[in-house]
Motif scaffolding. Sequence first.
Motif, PDB file in Angstrom:
ATOM      1  N   ILE A 181     -22.087  16.578  19.060  1.00 47.68           N
ATOM      2  CA  ILE A 181     -22.503  17.237  17.826  1.00 47.68           C
ATOM      3  C   ILE A 181     -23.162  18.554  18.209  1.00 47.68           C
ATOM      4  O   ILE A 181     -23.977  18.604  19.140  1.00 47.68           O
ATOM      5  N   LYS A 182     -22.819  19.643  17.488  1.00 47.32           N
ATOM      6  CA  LYS A 182     -23.371  20.966  17.792  1.00 47.32           C
ATOM      7  C   LYS A 182     -24.298  21.510  16.704  1.00 47.32           C
ATOM      8  O   LYS A 182     -25.092  22.397  16.968  1.00 47.32           O
ATOM      9  N   GLN A 183     -24.190  20.994  15.472  1.00 46.27           N
ATOM     10  CA  GLN A 183     -24.995  21.525  14.374  1.00 46.27           C
ATOM     11  C   GLN A 183     -26.413  20.940  14.415  1.00 46.27           C
ATOM     12  O   GLN A 183     -26.583  19.719  14.531  1.00 46.27           O
ATOM     13  N   SER A 184     -27.407  21.803  14.293  1.00 47.12           N
ATOM     14  CA  SER A 184     -28.799  21.357  14.397  1.00 47.12           C
ATOM     15  C   SER A 184     -29.162  20.313  13.341  1.00 47.12           C
ATOM     16  O   SER A 184     -29.848  19.326  13.634  1.00 47.12           O
ATOM     17  N   GLU A 185     -28.689  20.515  12.090  1.00 47.77           N
ATOM     18  CA  GLU A 185     -29.026  19.569  11.018  1.00 47.77           C
ATOM     19  C   GLU A 185     -28.446  18.194  11.300  1.00 47.77           C
ATOM     20  O   GLU A 185     -29.113  17.171  11.090  1.00 47.77           O
ATOM     21  N   LEU A 186     -27.209  18.139  11.805  1.00 45.83           N
ATOM     22  CA  LEU A 186     -26.559  16.865  12.088  1.00 45.83           C
ATOM     23  C   LEU A 186     -27.207  16.172  13.287  1.00 45.83           C
ATOM     24  O   LEU A 186     -27.355  14.946  13.309  1.00 45.83           O
ATOM     25  N   ILE A 187     -27.604  16.948  14.284  1.00 45.58           N
ATOM     26  CA  ILE A 187     -28.304  16.371  15.436  1.00 45.58           C
ATOM     27  C   ILE A 187     -29.627  15.764  14.987  1.00 45.58           C
ATOM     28  O   ILE A 187     -30.010  14.660  15.397  1.00 45.58           O
ATOM     29  N   SER A 188     -30.331  16.484  14.118  1.00 46.85           N
ATOM     30  CA  SER A 188     -31.595  15.978  13.594  1.00 46.85           C
ATOM     31  C   SER A 188     -31.389  14.675  12.828  1.00 46.85           C
ATOM     32  O   SER A 188     -32.145  13.710  12.994  1.00 46.85           O
ATOM     33  N   ASP A 189     -30.358  14.628  11.991  1.00 49.28           N
ATOM     34  CA  ASP A 189     -30.049  13.405  11.243  1.00 49.28           C
ATOM     35  C   ASP A 189     -29.715  12.254  12.187  1.00 49.28           C
ATOM     36  O   ASP A 189     -30.144  11.112  11.975  1.00 49.28           O
ATOM     37  N   CYS A 190     -28.946  12.551  13.223  1.00 49.45           N
ATOM     38  CA  CYS A 190     -28.547  11.529  14.181  1.00 49.45           C
ATOM     39  C   CYS A 190     -29.756  10.965  14.929  1.00 49.45           C
ATOM     40  O   CYS A 190     -29.898   9.748  15.066  1.00 49.45           O
ATOM     41  N   LEU A 191     -30.641  11.832  15.388  1.00 54.16           N
ATOM     42  CA  LEU A 191     -31.832  11.377  16.113  1.00 54.16           C
ATOM     43  C   LEU A 191     -32.745  10.541  15.215  1.00 54.16           C
ATOM     44  O   LEU A 191     -33.327   9.553  15.663  1.00 54.16           O
ATOM     45  N   THR A 192     -32.849  10.936  13.972  1.00 54.93           N
ATOM     46  CA  THR A 192     -33.645  10.146  13.024  1.00 54.93           C
ATOM     47  C   THR A 192     -33.040   8.759  12.866  1.00 54.93           C
ATOM     48  O   THR A 192     -33.752   7.745  12.882  1.00 54.93           O
ATOM     49  N   PHE A 193     -31.725   8.693  12.727  1.00 57.78           N
ATOM     50  CA  PHE A 193     -31.032   7.417  12.573  1.00 57.78           C
ATOM     51  C   PHE A 193     -31.208   6.540  13.813  1.00 57.78           C
ATOM     52  O   PHE A 193     -31.372   5.318  13.711  1.00 57.78           O
TER      53      PHE A 193
END
Length: 304
Positions: A181-193
């Motif tokens: 994943i390269k998008q910051s928002e998606l990485i943030s969502d993934c780490l939260t999950f």
Amino acid sequence: MAVSFSAAAKAEICRVLPQKRCCALAECFGVLLFCNSFTGSGIRIITESREFAQLLPKLFRKAFDLSFDVLPDADIPGKLVFQMTDPDKMENIMSAYGFSRDNTISLHINLPVVEEECCKSFFLRGAFLAGGSVTDPEKGYHLEITTTHQTVSREAYMLMYETLGFYPKTAARGGGQVLYIKQSELISDCLTFLGAPVAAMGIMEARLEKELNNKVNRRCNCDDANISKVVEAAQEQLAAIRVLRECGKLDQLPPKMLQAANARENNPSASLTELAVLMDPPISKPAMNHRLKKLVEMAQEVQS
């Protein structure tokens, strides 16, 4: 020694031990399918994360009531290696996931193991802990997990979409299959999950800081460009005034034009707004600009 951003994220994830055995089985499954080696003859897990190394024995006891055959010395710096080769233990683990210790050729994600939503989450936690990493957001945005099993990669691709709501990117690298994943928002969502909200917040804070710095830089560049334009225009106007003086035309100018020329000569670095205030009576910025442009045009006519 400073802890990397990826190591800090993994340490945060390792704080939670699954309470239900099905979730422990799912997390171990994620670890095994994304670790260094998982076959019917043995398991080999290598990690540099001390927190993950502390979690692994607890996780396998919770899931299988088994211990590793080889445990690393946590006091020795560097990589930590866990191994399991006992045939009975391997038979126990392989059968728990629907595999045969002797006949399984290709590993895959056994869907009943990740049927529940909670189990999906713990499976991806295990996958990230064993085969994942995330780049320091100060350097860039990149999260990935890598496996050597092509079928597992394809199935994890779909699982990430089902749980996270977006598809990761895919790549092949050094014999491994990479989901990233390269998008910051998606990485943030993934780490939260995955259970790393502090690391997720770090991603967003870094992104906001970069955006703010970019805005400041753009503003500064714009201001610098405007200043350069003002300086260039002032130099052109001063040169025009010198031409008019040298040819005896300056003193013949109308009073308003002469007043503008004197104001510019006496205030070479002043802006149009500042010069406009000096006129008697004061005039508008566009009117001041018109007078000075007229001076430049008159000088050009003299020289032509």
